[in-house]
Write a protein that holds these residues in place. Sequence first.
Motif, PDB file in Angstrom:
ATOM      1  N   ALA A  90      18.803 -54.072 -25.146  1.00 28.47           N
ATOM      2  CA  ALA A  90      19.425 -54.632 -23.946  1.00 28.47           C
ATOM      3  C   ALA A  90      20.014 -53.526 -23.076  1.00 28.47           C
ATOM      4  CB  ALA A  90      20.522 -55.621 -24.338  1.00 28.47           C
ATOM      5  N   LEU A  91      20.776 -52.624 -23.704  1.00 28.76           N
ATOM      6  CA  LEU A  91      21.376 -51.509 -22.989  1.00 28.76           C
ATOM      7  C   LEU A  91      20.285 -50.558 -22.485  1.00 28.76           C
ATOM      8  CD1 LEU A  91      24.140 -50.337 -22.262  1.00 28.76           C
ATOM      9  CD2 LEU A  91      24.034 -48.981 -24.356  1.00 28.76           C
ATOM     10  N   GLY A  92      19.294 -50.359 -23.357  1.00 29.54           N
ATOM     11  CA  GLY A  92      18.187 -49.460 -23.009  1.00 29.54           C
ATOM     12  C   GLY A  92      17.498 -49.878 -21.725  1.00 29.54           C
ATOM     13  N   PHE A 108      15.097 -34.417 -23.005  1.00 29.44           N
ATOM     14  CA  PHE A 108      14.988 -34.759 -24.431  1.00 29.44           C
ATOM     15  C   PHE A 108      16.155 -35.607 -24.952  1.00 29.44           C
ATOM     16  CE2 PHE A 108      14.602 -34.476 -28.917  1.00 29.44           C
ATOM     17  CZ  PHE A 108      13.220 -34.434 -29.142  1.00 29.44           C
ATOM     18  N   PRO A 109      17.399 -35.152 -24.748  1.00 27.27           N
ATOM     19  CA  PRO A 109      18.506 -35.989 -25.255  1.00 27.27           C
ATOM     20  C   PRO A 109      18.552 -37.371 -24.603  1.00 27.27           C
ATOM     21  CG  PRO A 109      19.334 -33.977 -24.179  1.00 27.27           C
ATOM     22  CD  PRO A 109      17.860 -33.882 -24.185  1.00 27.27           C
ATOM     23  N   VAL A 110      18.223 -37.415 -23.306  1.00 25.92           N
ATOM     24  CA  VAL A 110      18.226 -38.709 -22.616  1.00 25.92           C
ATOM     25  C   VAL A 110      17.186 -39.629 -23.242  1.00 25.92           C
ATOM     26  CG1 VAL A 110      17.972 -39.860 -20.391  1.00 25.92           C
ATOM     27  CG2 VAL A 110      18.913 -37.551 -20.480  1.00 25.92           C
ATOM     28  N   ALA A 111      16.011 -39.080 -23.457  1.00 22.73           N
ATOM     29  CA  ALA A 111      14.920 -39.889 -24.019  1.00 22.73           C
ATOM     30  C   ALA A 111      15.277 -40.349 -25.438  1.00 22.73           C
ATOM     31  CB  ALA A 111      13.627 -39.076 -24.022  1.00 22.73           C
ATOM     32  N   TRP A 112      15.885 -39.457 -26.183  1.00 20.82           N
ATOM     33  CA  TRP A 112      16.255 -39.805 -27.563  1.00 20.82           C
ATOM     34  C   TRP A 112      17.282 -40.943 -27.575  1.00 20.82           C
ATOM     35  CZ3 TRP A 112      14.620 -40.113 -32.130  1.00 20.82           C
ATOM     36  CH2 TRP A 112      15.486 -40.201 -33.236  1.00 20.82           C
ATOM     37  N   MET A 113      18.276 -40.826 -26.669  1.00 22.40           N
ATOM     38  CA  MET A 113      19.280 -41.884 -26.543  1.00 22.40           C
ATOM     39  C   MET A 113      18.607 -43.208 -26.208  1.00 22.40           C
ATOM     40  SD  MET A 113      22.553 -40.516 -24.481  1.00 22.40           S
ATOM     41  CE  MET A 113      22.423 -41.940 -23.405  1.00 22.40           C
ATOM     42  N   LEU A 114      17.687 -43.145 -25.258  1.00 27.68           N
ATOM     43  CA  LEU A 114      16.985 -44.359 -24.838  1.00 27.68           C
ATOM     44  C   LEU A 114      16.206 -44.965 -26.005  1.00 27.68           C
ATOM     45  CD1 LEU A 114      15.663 -43.495 -21.290  1.00 27.68           C
ATOM     46  CD2 LEU A 114      16.791 -45.626 -21.920  1.00 27.68           C
ATOM     47  N   ALA A 115      15.647 -44.088 -26.833  1.00 28.73           N
ATOM     48  CA  ALA A 115      14.785 -44.559 -27.916  1.00 28.73           C
ATOM     49  C   ALA A 115      15.588 -45.276 -28.996  1.00 28.73           C
ATOM     50  CB  ALA A 115      14.011 -43.378 -28.508  1.00 28.73           C
ATOM     51  N   ILE A 116      16.828 -44.805 -29.223  1.00 31.94           N
ATOM     52  CA  ILE A 116      17.585 -45.405 -30.326  1.00 31.94           C
ATOM     53  C   ILE A 116      18.621 -46.420 -29.851  1.00 31.94           C
ATOM     54  CG2 ILE A 116      17.238 -43.461 -31.909  1.00 31.94           C
ATOM     55  CD1 ILE A 116      20.003 -42.444 -31.138  1.00 31.94           C
ATOM     56  N   MET A 117      18.737 -46.558 -28.516  1.00 29.78           N
ATOM     57  CA  MET A 117      19.698 -47.495 -27.943  1.00 29.78           C
ATOM     58  C   MET A 117      19.314 -48.931 -28.261  1.00 29.78           C
ATOM     59  SD  MET A 117      20.624 -46.867 -24.019  1.00 29.78           S
ATOM     60  CE  MET A 117      21.555 -45.395 -23.761  1.00 29.78           C
ATOM     61  N   PRO A 118      20.291 -49.855 -28.329  1.00 27.41           N
ATOM     62  CA  PRO A 118      19.924 -51.262 -28.443  1.00 27.41           C
ATOM     63  C   PRO A 118      19.094 -51.664 -27.217  1.00 27.41           C
ATOM     64  CG  PRO A 118      22.326 -50.961 -28.491  1.00 27.41           C
ATOM     65  CD  PRO A 118      21.727 -49.627 -28.331  1.00 27.41           C
ATOM     66  N   VAL A 165      19.568 -48.810 -18.661  1.00 30.20           N
ATOM     67  CA  VAL A 165      19.443 -47.378 -18.383  1.00 30.20           C
ATOM     68  C   VAL A 165      18.057 -47.080 -17.819  1.00 30.20           C
ATOM     69  CG1 VAL A 165      19.536 -45.063 -19.378  1.00 30.20           C
ATOM     70  CG2 VAL A 165      21.094 -46.837 -20.201  1.00 30.20           C
ATOM     71  N   PHE A 166      17.064 -47.712 -18.414  1.00 28.98           N
ATOM     72  CA  PHE A 166      15.688 -47.563 -17.949  1.00 28.98           C
ATOM     73  C   PHE A 166      15.584 -47.956 -16.476  1.00 28.98           C
ATOM     74  CE2 PHE A 166      11.291 -47.176 -19.223  1.00 28.98           C
ATOM     75  CZ  PHE A 166      11.429 -46.410 -20.368  1.00 28.98           C
ATOM     76  N   GLY A 167      16.224 -49.084 -16.157  1.00 28.45           N
ATOM     77  CA  GLY A 167      16.212 -49.579 -14.782  1.00 28.45           C
ATOM     78  C   GLY A 167      16.797 -48.561 -13.819  1.00 28.45           C
ATOM     79  N   ILE A 168      17.895 -47.929 -14.237  1.00 26.63           N
ATOM     80  CA  ILE A 168      18.537 -46.933 -13.362  1.00 26.63           C
ATOM     81  C   ILE A 168      17.595 -45.751 -13.112  1.00 26.63           C
ATOM     82  CG2 ILE A 168      20.443 -45.276 -13.224  1.00 26.63           C
ATOM     83  CD1 ILE A 168      22.120 -47.296 -14.842  1.00 26.63           C
ATOM     84  N   ILE A 169      16.920 -45.324 -14.194  1.00 27.54           N
ATOM     85  CA  ILE A 169      16.007 -44.181 -14.045  1.00 27.54           C
ATOM     86  C   ILE A 169      14.865 -44.537 -13.088  1.00 27.54           C
ATOM     87  CG2 ILE A 169      14.355 -42.739 -15.272  1.00 27.54           C
ATOM     88  CD1 ILE A 169      16.246 -42.934 -17.702  1.00 27.54           C
ATOM     89  N   ILE A 170      14.302 -45.733 -13.285  1.00 25.46           N
ATOM     90  CA  ILE A 170      13.185 -46.154 -12.441  1.00 25.46           C
ATOM     91  C   ILE A 170      13.648 -46.298 -10.990  1.00 25.46           C
ATOM     92  CG2 ILE A 170      11.547 -48.027 -11.997  1.00 25.46           C
ATOM     93  CD1 ILE A 170      10.766 -46.609 -14.452  1.00 25.46           C
ATOM     94  N   LEU A 171      14.838 -46.833 -10.809  1.00 20.66           N
ATOM     95  CA  LEU A 171      15.383 -47.036  -9.467  1.00 20.66           C
ATOM     96  C   LEU A 171      15.504 -45.706  -8.723  1.00 20.66           C
ATOM     97  CD1 LEU A 171      16.322 -49.721  -8.200  1.00 20.66           C
ATOM     98  CD2 LEU A 171      18.670 -48.923  -8.505  1.00 20.66           C
ATOM     99  N   SER A 172      15.995 -44.694  -9.443  1.00 24.84           N
ATOM    100  CA  SER A 172      16.148 -43.394  -8.795  1.00 24.84           C
ATOM    101  C   SER A 172      14.780 -42.839  -8.415  1.00 24.84           C
ATOM    102  CB  SER A 172      16.879 -42.423  -9.712  1.00 24.84           C
ATOM    103  OG  SER A 172      15.984 -41.762 -10.558  1.00 24.84           O
ATOM    104  N   MET A 173      13.760 -43.176  -9.218  1.00 22.08           N
ATOM    105  CA  MET A 173      12.408 -42.717  -8.938  1.00 22.08           C
ATOM    106  C   MET A 173      11.870 -43.360  -7.664  1.00 22.08           C
ATOM    107  SD  MET A 173       9.833 -42.549 -12.105  1.00 22.08           S
ATOM    108  CE  MET A 173       8.227 -43.099 -11.636  1.00 22.08           C
ATOM    109  N   TRP A 174      12.309 -44.592  -7.399  1.00 22.23           N
ATOM    110  CA  TRP A 174      11.788 -45.331  -6.245  1.00 22.23           C
ATOM    111  C   TRP A 174      12.545 -45.038  -4.952  1.00 22.23           C
ATOM    112  CZ3 TRP A 174      11.198 -50.553  -9.276  1.00 22.23           C
ATOM    113  CH2 TRP A 174       9.999 -50.508  -9.993  1.00 22.23           C
ATOM    114  N   THR A 175      13.695 -44.360  -5.079  1.00 26.44           N
ATOM    115  CA  THR A 175      14.447 -44.026  -3.870  1.00 26.44           C
ATOM    116  C   THR A 175      13.689 -42.947  -3.110  1.00 26.44           C
ATOM    117  OG1 THR A 175      16.428 -44.383  -5.174  1.00 26.44           O
ATOM    118  CG2 THR A 175      16.738 -43.396  -3.015  1.00 26.44           C
ATOM    119  N   ASN A 176      13.725 -43.050  -1.803  1.00 24.48           N
ATOM    120  CA  ASN A 176      12.980 -42.126  -0.959  1.00 24.48           C
ATOM    121  C   ASN A 176      13.258 -40.670  -1.321  1.00 24.48           C
ATOM    122  OD1 ASN A 176      12.900 -40.299   1.516  1.00 24.48           O
ATOM    123  ND2 ASN A 176      11.663 -42.027   2.151  1.00 24.48           N
TER     124      ASN A 176
END
Lengths: 286, 334
Positions: A98-100, A86-96, A103-114
Amino acid sequence: MSGNLLHRQPILRRPDGIGGALPALTLVALFFVVPVVALLLRSVTEPVPGLHNYATLFGDGTYTRVFFNTFLVATVVTAVTIIVAFPVAWMLAIMPPALGSIVFGIIILSMWTNLLTRTYAWMVLLQRTGVINRTLMDIGLISEPLPLINNLTGVTIGMVYIMLPFMILPLVGTLRAIDPMTLRAAALCGASPFEAFRRILLPLSLPGIAAGGLMVFVMSLGYFVTPTLLGGTSNMMLAAMIAQMIQSLLNWGLGSAAAFILLVVTMALYALQLRLVGAKRMTGGI
Amino acid sequence: MKLILTGILAGLLAATAARADEMVFTSWGGTTQEAQTKSWAAPFEASSGIKVLQDGPTDYGKLKAMVEGGSVAWDVVDVEMDFAIKAAKDGLLEPIDFNVVPKADLDPRFTTDHAVGSFYYSFVLAWNKGAVSGEPAGWADMFDLAKFPGKRTFYKWSAPGVIEIALLADGVPADNLYPLDLDRAFKKLDTIKSEIVWWDSGAQSQQLIASGEAAFGQLWNGRVFALEQEGADVGASWNQNLTAADVLVIPKGSKNKVSAMKFLAAATSPKSQAMFAEASGYAPINTAAKAEMPADVVKSLPDAYVDGQINLDMNYWAENRDKIAERWYAWQAK
């Protein structure tokens, strides 16, 4: 003449009726319905016809324990995932934006790691001689290594980590749709931040929590690799038990019955999710 | 376009034509299969011209599914011996053609109508010298939490080994192990259950001991051998080492049965068996293989520790595997 006719036809015609859906239905029948029926048949015919496999699963203390473990782990993992996400998602939602997107990329990247790589990494971190225990002992916080692996703690940590993206993504969608002005309005009316969260943010984000939560719950029910590697034998989950019956014990009747039960529960939850989230959507929740 | 299609077709034809001289060998992966590839498959390919494709890991469920489904993709499979005995009874295996596979020097303990020995190993007691003070002398010490505190690691699956170890530790004489007294074994295991970490692959057993995550363990001797070669600080006790074998089988309906028989003959030959033993630390099942090996290798094999060696009873296990497994997993899940 024929050229004319051709021109008048739209290039991509939306297929209509059952006829148009036939290719898709054939695929579903071939790759889903047929195996499921075979599974069901096996569960009531092996080694002898009857419902004895189901009777064994529901009657034997060991198996009911495994069912209990499965739901316990799924529930705990879902609850913790919601709290962490929840806090992560909230941060992502209100982040500028560009920064968002970074962070989104990092989350997706971790999802794609074996998956196996990530789980083994947790083994290295969590074991008795692992990084976490070593550090805690070096700085004198503990004198004995904490039991972080081969138990429910290990399974929860590993699975929450893996499930986080599946919770964060739907939540961000919901949270972004909430007008930040509603929170400011609440503050102007004298609400404390907690009060504003409880009475405004939380209710408005419920559709996202429900969608993500059910997805995480359903995925956790059938999870195999992470609980097997990070859990102990006393936290065995349904998927591991099915694998054991199929691979080691060659008791396919019992394995099929267990798999069929898992499938039915999963489908029921999926149906529930469709209803819940679908209904909210209709009332303008998302 | 037509050209490309013709090309693809020709390629496919070539591929199916080549298949006539191919066969698939399936084993457990890791260092064991590497040694098998190097010692058995490579010389066999060179002498016979038959290409040996590697697959794995061995999966009994998959083997059964292949045979029952009539599409057998494996030609020779490395399996545990008690499984082979049971699978032969269930009609899952081809009988071995001993006209092609010379039987005379094969250890009769590990040869049946449907299987020839692959290699044999011993379960030994291994420990991390940094994590254990003193020298555990035998299985009884593994159950003595007061004398030797710390985690101990055992093989996770229901298979010959752990039950026997518990009974030996409880004072059952070696020649009186079978039929296994399961009640007594599980009672003994209960006393250390909270300290048990399970390993489910050879690599994991090595990792647990080498890191000190577990102070002691029941390990395959070849895995201890490999640890010693890598310079890990491990000790091992061969006292009451428990032997069991892997065997090679041909699943019923194998498409390359003739090649498979020839492969079995090559793999069990003295030379190939000696090469494999040297690479893996597991013992050869061809009694003539010793003559082909350097003396210091022979010294490190289970063959050199026959004093007090105990043969796990594969026939008993084949007969009772299901019954024991049911209790085993129920006890683990408790």
